[in-house]
Design a protein around this motif. Structure first.
Motif, short mmCIF file in Angstrom:
data_model
loop_
_atom_site.label_atom_id
_atom_site.label_comp_id
_atom_site.label_asym_id
_atom_site.label_seq_id
_atom_site.Cartn_x
_atom_site.Cartn_y
_atom_site.Cartn_z
N SER A 31 0.84 -1.20 0.00
CA SER A 31 0.00 0.00 0.00
C SER A 31 0.88 1.25 0.00
O SER A 31 2.03 1.22 0.44
CB SER A 31 -0.92 0.01 1.22
N THR A 32 0.32 2.35 -0.48
CA THR A 32 1.07 3.61 -0.45
C THR A 32 1.32 4.03 1.00
O THR A 32 2.34 4.65 1.30
CB THR A 32 0.34 4.74 -1.21
N ARG A 33 0.41 3.68 1.90
CA ARG A 33 0.62 3.99 3.32
C ARG A 33 1.84 3.24 3.86
O ARG A 33 2.66 3.80 4.59
CB ARG A 33 -0.63 3.64 4.11
N THR A 34 1.95 1.96 3.49
CA THR A 34 3.10 1.17 3.92
C THR A 34 4.39 1.76 3.35
O THR A 34 5.39 1.90 4.06
CB THR A 34 2.95 -0.30 3.48
N ILE A 35 4.36 2.15 2.10
CA ILE A 35 5.55 2.73 1.47
C ILE A 35 5.93 4.03 2.16
O ILE A 35 7.11 4.27 2.45
CB ILE A 35 5.33 2.91 -0.05
N SER A 36 4.96 4.86 2.47
CA SER A 36 5.22 6.10 3.19
C SER A 36 5.86 5.83 4.54
O SER A 36 6.83 6.49 4.93
CB SER A 36 3.92 6.89 3.38
N THR A 37 5.35 4.84 5.25
CA THR A 37 5.90 4.46 6.55
C THR A 37 7.35 3.99 6.40
O THR A 37 8.21 4.34 7.21
CB THR A 37 5.04 3.37 7.20
N LEU A 38 7.61 3.22 5.37
CA LEU A 38 8.96 2.73 5.12
C LEU A 38 9.90 3.87 4.71
O LEU A 38 11.05 3.93 5.17
CB LEU A 38 8.94 1.66 4.03
N VAL A 39 9.44 4.77 3.85
CA VAL A 39 10.26 5.90 3.40
C VAL A 39 10.69 6.74 4.60
O VAL A 39 11.84 7.19 4.67
CB VAL A 39 9.49 6.78 2.38
N ASN A 40 9.79 6.92 5.54
CA ASN A 40 10.09 7.76 6.71
C ASN A 40 10.71 6.97 7.86
O ASN A 40 10.90 7.51 8.96
CB ASN A 40 8.82 8.48 7.16
N ASN A 41 11.05 5.71 7.59
CA ASN A 41 11.69 4.85 8.58
C ASN A 41 10.94 4.82 9.91
O ASN A 41 11.53 4.90 10.99
CB ASN A 41 13.16 5.28 8.78
N LYS A 42 9.61 4.69 9.81
CA LYS A 42 8.76 4.66 11.01
C LYS A 42 8.31 3.25 11.36
O LYS A 42 7.63 3.05 12.34
CB LYS A 42 7.52 5.55 10.80
N MET A 43 8.67 2.27 10.53
CA MET A 43 8.24 0.89 10.77
C MET A 43 9.29 0.16 11.60
O MET A 43 10.45 0.09 11.23
CB MET A 43 8.01 0.17 9.43
N GLU A 44 8.87 -0.37 12.74
CA GLU A 44 9.79 -1.08 13.64
C GLU A 44 10.21 -2.43 13.08
O GLU A 44 11.36 -2.81 13.15
CB GLU A 44 9.12 -1.29 15.00
N ARG A 45 9.25 -3.17 12.53
CA ARG A 45 9.54 -4.50 11.98
C ARG A 45 9.14 -4.51 10.51
O ARG A 45 7.98 -4.35 10.18
CB ARG A 45 8.76 -5.56 12.75
N ILE A 46 10.13 -4.73 9.67
CA ILE A 46 9.89 -4.73 8.23
C ILE A 46 9.82 -6.17 7.74
O ILE A 46 10.79 -6.91 7.89
CB ILE A 46 10.99 -3.96 7.49
N PRO A 47 8.69 -6.57 7.18
CA PRO A 47 8.58 -7.94 6.68
C PRO A 47 9.60 -8.23 5.58
O PRO A 47 9.83 -7.39 4.70
CB PRO A 47 7.15 -8.01 6.11
N LYS A 48 10.21 -9.40 5.65
CA LYS A 48 11.19 -9.78 4.62
C LYS A 48 10.55 -9.76 3.24
O LYS A 48 11.20 -9.40 2.26
CB LYS A 48 11.76 -11.16 4.91
N ALA A 49 9.28 -10.12 3.15
CA ALA A 49 8.59 -10.12 1.86
C ALA A 49 8.55 -8.71 1.26
O ALA A 49 8.73 -8.55 0.06
CB ALA A 49 7.18 -10.67 2.02
#
Length: 78
Positions: A31-49
């Motif tokens: 999702s674009t929301r997930t990508i935004s979270t990843l871009v801003n390095n706000k995700m604690e656990r990033i799925p390997k997938a």
């Protein structure tokens, strides 16, 4: 002992490849929301997938082109 914080270099990859969040979402199925979270390095656990899908989208051969230890001089991309 140093506490190394990990960051995704997704913002840089998007800029270098002139790709939007939506385009990456379409390619990866994330999702674009997930990508935004990843871009801003706000995700604690990033799925390997998710990492695999992003690496494939940018045709990366080395995971270090996507993920690295954080440089303290950088700020969040908003």
């Amino acid at each position: 002992m140093n506490n190394h914080e990990i960051e995704l270099k997704l913002y840089t990859l998007l800029i270098e490849n002139r790709m939007t969040y939506q385009e990456l979402a379409d390619i990866t199925g994330l999702s674009t929301r997930t990508i935004s979270t990843l871009v801003n390095n706000k995700m604690e656990r990033i799925p390997k997938a998710a990492l695999s899908k992003i690496a494939a989208a940018f045709e990366l051969d080395d995971i270090r082109d996507l993920i690295d230890f954080k440089n303290e001089d950088k700020k969040d991309h908003q």
